[in-house]
Design a protein around this motif. Structure first.
Motif, short mmCIF file in Angstrom:
data_model
loop_
_atom_site.label_atom_id
_atom_site.label_comp_id
_atom_site.label_asym_id
_atom_site.label_seq_id
_atom_site.Cartn_x
_atom_site.Cartn_y
_atom_site.Cartn_z
N ARG A 169 0.83 -1.20 0.00
CA ARG A 169 0.00 0.00 0.00
C ARG A 169 0.87 1.25 0.00
O ARG A 169 0.53 2.25 -0.67
N TRP A 184 -6.20 -0.28 -9.18
CA TRP A 184 -6.76 -0.96 -8.01
C TRP A 184 -7.69 -2.10 -8.41
O TRP A 184 -7.84 -3.08 -7.68
N THR A 195 -3.54 -6.64 -7.97
CA THR A 195 -3.37 -5.40 -7.21
C THR A 195 -4.45 -5.29 -6.14
O THR A 195 -4.17 -4.87 -5.00
N ASN A 250 -3.59 -5.21 -1.97
CA ASN A 250 -3.80 -3.91 -1.35
C ASN A 250 -4.66 -3.96 -0.09
O ASN A 250 -4.92 -2.91 0.50
N ALA A 276 -13.41 3.66 -7.51
CA ALA A 276 -12.36 3.40 -6.51
C ALA A 276 -12.89 3.49 -5.09
O ALA A 276 -12.35 2.86 -4.18
N PHE A 321 -13.62 0.27 -3.11
CA PHE A 321 -12.53 -0.68 -2.84
C PHE A 321 -12.71 -1.39 -1.50
O PHE A 321 -12.68 -2.62 -1.44
#
Length: 342
Positions: free
Chosen positions: A154, A168, A173, A177, A291, A294
């Motif tokens: 991160r 992301w 990935t 993360n 995003a 996430f």
């Protein structure tokens, strides 16, 4: 004169049970060393990408890709930065498979097959404590190592100074993360141990544990996006598809009719307008996760994996207890024979 001598029964075991945690570490020190090397190498690669590699790669990027990312020609410096981040991501994403193979074969299956587990149960370690030690120690080692790698990843990902297709929404990935990277090997450990107890054979447990773990990881990745509400973007027929950029996770795409129904994109000939009229299409649509979704997606998938983990562990203890209570794994302590001496 004749005397009869009878050997005393074995003295009860006093003190604490054997330190199963230290035993697990000693028996599997090769796997521990390999894991420490992997963690050190992956963390070192990410830290290198965070520091000097990022500076050099950014300078090359500005020189070779000033305007158009699609026309950019990567050189060895940019490729080196990409690999330094990408390889640890791949390791975190697929770590679950070797963990499942090791847990099913070496950790549980081999000891059930060669009788080492049964021997331990006749000593100072109960079957339940034996299984706790077998699971708790690797779980702690895996959790600490993966947590370190996630934090370092991160740090590197958030400091990424230029676009190198480390988005992301890419699977590797996404895993590296967040909490999914920690939950995956724990799930693999539990599933591998369960298959080892079920099959009690090294190679079959290795194969089945790995296959089941892959299936669970695949299904969790597939169902997770649909368990959080999608956002929907639309675009008129005069425009192209909704332009959302590269920093989103795409879902279903197609066309909307006048009634709001969704239809797949039709196969049209040269007359696009007539094709749209024939299918009653009025707009394009695309479902997506931005995003900002996430962490909800991370926590949903983590919850699925930890739920499978808890179920597998519970089943493993139930199976072990059932075999003991039915007498399948009961081995009495050896006794000395009585004899007569003249």
């Amino acid at each position: 004169m004749t005397a009869t001598t009878t050997a005393a029964a074995p003295a009860p075991v006093t003190g604490r049970p054997a330190a199963t945690g230290r035993t697990v570490l000693r028996l599997h020190r090769a796997a521990l060393i390999v894991w420490l090397v992997v963690v050190a190498a992956a963390a070192g690669s990410l830290l290198w990408a965070y520091g000097p590699a990022a500076t050099d790669a950014y300078a090359h990027w500005r020189r070779q890709c000033p305007d158009d990312i699609d026309a950019c020609m990567w050189d060895t410096t940019i490729n080196g930065y990409y690999r330094a981040v990408r390889l640890p991501e791949l390791a975190l994403s697929w770590l679950c498979l070797p963990v499942a193979a090791w847990a099913g074969a070496a950790l549980i299956g081999r000891e059930m097959e060669n009788g080492t587990a049964k021997l331990a149960w006749t000593q100072s370690v109960s079957p339940a404590r034996w299984l706790v030690g077998k699971l708790a120690v690797p779980a702690a080692v895996l959790t600490v190592g993966t947590t370190v790698l996630v934090l370092v990843h991160r740090l590197t990902f958030e400091a990424n100074p230029f676009p190198v297709y480390l988005y992301w929404s890419e699977r590797e990935t996404f895993v590296a993360n967040g909490t999914v990277a920690v939950a995956l090997p724990l799930c693999a450990l539990a599933l591998g141990a369960l298959t080892g107890l079920l099959l009690r054979r090294t190679l079959p447990a290795l194969a089945l544990g790995t296959a089941v773990t892959w299936g669970v990881a695949y299904l969790a990745a597939q169902v997770t996006p649909d368990l959080w509400p999608w956002k929907t973007a639309t675009a008129s027929l005069e425009s192209e598809w909704p332009t959302l950029g590269t920093d989103v996770l795409y879902g279903d795409q197609g066309m909307l009719t006048g009634t709001g129904a969704r239809i797949p994109y039709p196969t049209c000939g040269d007359d696009f307008a007539q094709c749209m009229t024939d299918h009653h299409a009025t707009a394009f649509y695309a479902d997506y996760h931005p995003a900002s979704h996430f962490w909800p997606l991370q926590l949903i998938e983590t919850g699925i994996l930890l739920g499978v983990t808890a179920t597998a562990v519970t089943t493993a203890f139930w199976l072990l207890r059932r075999r003991i209570t039915t007498g399948a794994a009961t081995f009495p302590l050896p006794r000395r024979k009585t004899g007569a001496a003249a």
